[in-house]
Motif scaffolding. Structure first.
Motif, PDB file in Angstrom:
ATOM      1  N   ARG A   1      12.237  32.225   0.115  1.00  0.00           N
ATOM      2  CA  ARG A   1      12.516  33.370  -0.764  1.00  0.00           C
ATOM      3  C   ARG A   1      13.973  33.776  -0.687  1.00  0.00           C
TER       4      ARG A   1
ATOM      5  N   ARG B   1       6.896  34.387 -10.097  1.00  0.00           N
ATOM      6  CA  ARG B   1       6.998  34.366  -8.630  1.00  0.00           C
ATOM      7  C   ARG B   1       5.634  34.470  -7.952  1.00  0.00           C
TER       8      ARG B   1
ATOM      9  N   THR C   1       7.471  39.800  -3.282  1.00  0.00           N
ATOM     10  CA  THR C   1       8.567  39.343  -4.125  1.00  0.00           C
ATOM     11  C   THR C   1       8.340  39.709  -5.575  1.00  0.00           C
TER      12      THR C   1
ATOM     13  N   PHE D   1      15.043  35.843  -4.101  1.00  0.00           N
ATOM     14  CA  PHE D   1      13.974  36.701  -4.637  1.00  0.00           C
ATOM     15  C   PHE D   1      14.191  38.111  -4.102  1.00  0.00           C
TER      16      PHE D   1
END
Lengths: 258, 185
Positions: A72, B23, A99, A77
């Motif tokens: 991440r 995501r 995230t 993110f």
């Protein structure tokens, strides 16, 4: 079996590529072919379909939590975070997946790590800080999180460069205009929890800096860094973080020969 | 279709959502697939630190290249396995020395695979492949497995198995052609 035909030999290149028996040069040649020719790409895909089920023979193994944090971080993110309510603190799974749109990466990583390493969930409005120590190759070396109310810092290795045998990395706080203050020894392999003295906590702020140097076993004998400094950075308030939190961003410097 | 079609559909959906930089889908894809892929990396590289690095690189590549996934060419599982194996093989090629240089006790390697860790979960594709591998000369099938799981070159395999390079090439090429024939029937 007879000797493979010429046609077979052509097709076998893709099979050998998929199996992984070609040397680096031959692999690169097949990769260029696959990129340039849809027929080659189809042949490669077909061999992948044939052979990849073998991977089912390997036992699954859950990777360490830090790997997801590193991914991440690498993908940045790090969007904004909602202020954390007390319920959220206890929900590790939520932090883990925070995230989604709103999660400040560093804040989420920090919260997850704080939750993991400190058994009692902290109250919601605790000030904390997080540091990402990025090395010259772009890899995150360590993630440091600070729980101010508990005067603790947890330093988790992500992918630091190995340190020469007989040397150890040491973390320093450098107050604005002041001399470095030893925070403690850290590790390239294991998470380390460091207690922060009251005077050290008082110096954490937007004008202070952090640094990592390479020192003899047991740390610097002089109380000041004696080895090469491999990373340093200013403490900055994270605009995306809750009001009570600030984030540290460490900018690495070229590593000197150790 | 195979026994894991539900999971495969899900992985394909997750991959296509990852392609548009969803995501949540990427996180779920990681949750579902990282244990198997990490096991594969550890097996191939023999080093957990390197396995973590390779898996990290692989998932960054998955995030960036999911748009190039073509469901007509491969299942999502195959695509992911192939991407991770290729990364691991590239990493192995970068190593200066062959860390697996010790000769193998080749005759003592098992004829059969260990079987999937949870055999009930074995896909139909795996069962067919296992059956076809079982029809090969045991030396040939061992060589194919050793190559698949260690990413070794022909030369390294020949050294490990203490046979001439030409012999190893011949074993593996014959095995691959026989597998192709067997899997097509």
């Amino acid at each position: 079996m007879t000797t493979p035909s010429d046609e077979d030999n052509g097709e076998l290149r893709y099979a050998e590529y998929v199996l992984g028996v070609l040397d680096a040069d031959a692999r690169a040649a097949v990769e260029r072919e696959i990129a340039a020719s849809s027929a080659a790409a189809a042949a490669e895909a077909q061999w992948s379909r044939r052979l990849s089920p073998l991977a089912e023979e390997i036992a699954a193994e859950t990777p360490p939590e830090r790997l997801w944090l590193r991914i991440r971080m690498a993908l940045q993110f790090d969007a904004r975070a909602e202020p954390a309510g007390s319920r959220l603190w206890g929900n590790l799974r939520l932090w883990h997946w925070l995230t989604l749109g709103t999660g400040a990466l560093l804040v989420a990583a920090c919260a997850a790590l704080v939750f993991i390493f400190i058994s009692r969930p902290p109250a919601p409005a605790i000030p904390y800080m997080a540091a990402t120590i990025t090395e010259t190759d772009g890899q995150v070396g360590w993630t440091a999180t600070m729980d101010i109310s508990k005067a603790r810092m947890i330093v988790v290795p992500a992918a630091p460069q190995p340190v020469r045998p007989g040397r150890t990395p040491e973390l320093w706080l450098i107050p604005h205009g002041g001399r470095p203050i030893a925070v403690g020894l850290i590790s390239t392999r294991a998470p380390i929890t460091l207690a922060l003295s009251a005077s050290l906590v008082a110096r954490l702020g937007p004008t202070a800096r952090l640094a990592v140097s390479i020192e003899p076993p047991g740390g610097s004998p002089t109380g000041q860094p004696t080895g090469p400094v491999i990373a340093a950075g200013a403490i900055g308030a994270a605009s995306a973080a809750p009001a009570s939190a600030a984030a540290l961003r460490l900018v690495s410097r070229p590593r000197q020969a150790a | 279709m195979n026994d894991t079609s539900t999971e495969t559909d899900t992985l394909e959906q997750l991959l296509s959502r990852t392609a548009i930089h969803d995501r949540a889908a990427f996180a779920e894809l990681y949750r579902q697939t990282s244990p198997r892929l990490f096991g594969l990396c550890v097996r191939m590289l023999g080093d957990r630190g390197e396995a973590e690095e390779v898996l990290q690189e692989a998932f960054i590549a998955i995030w960036r290249r999911a748009g190039g996934y073509n469901p007509a060419l491969a299942s999502a599982g195959t695509w992911l396995t192939t991407l991770v194996r290729n990364r691991a093989i590239d990493r192995l090629r970068q190593r200066r020395a062959d860390t697996h240089a010790d000769p193998l006790e080749f005759e003592r390697l098992p004829d059969e695979g260990r079987g999937p860790a949870a055999h009930a979960e074995a896909s139909e594709d795996y069962r067919r492949l296992e059956r076809c591998l079982g029809q090969l000369d045991p030396k040939h099938s061992r060589s194919v497995r050793e190559a698949f799981f260690t990413g070794a070159t022909y030369k390294e395999l020949a050294m490990r198995c203490q046979v001439p390079l030409a012999t190893m090439k011949s074993w593996i090429r014959r095995a691959l052609l026989q597998l192709r024939t067997c899997l097509e029937t």
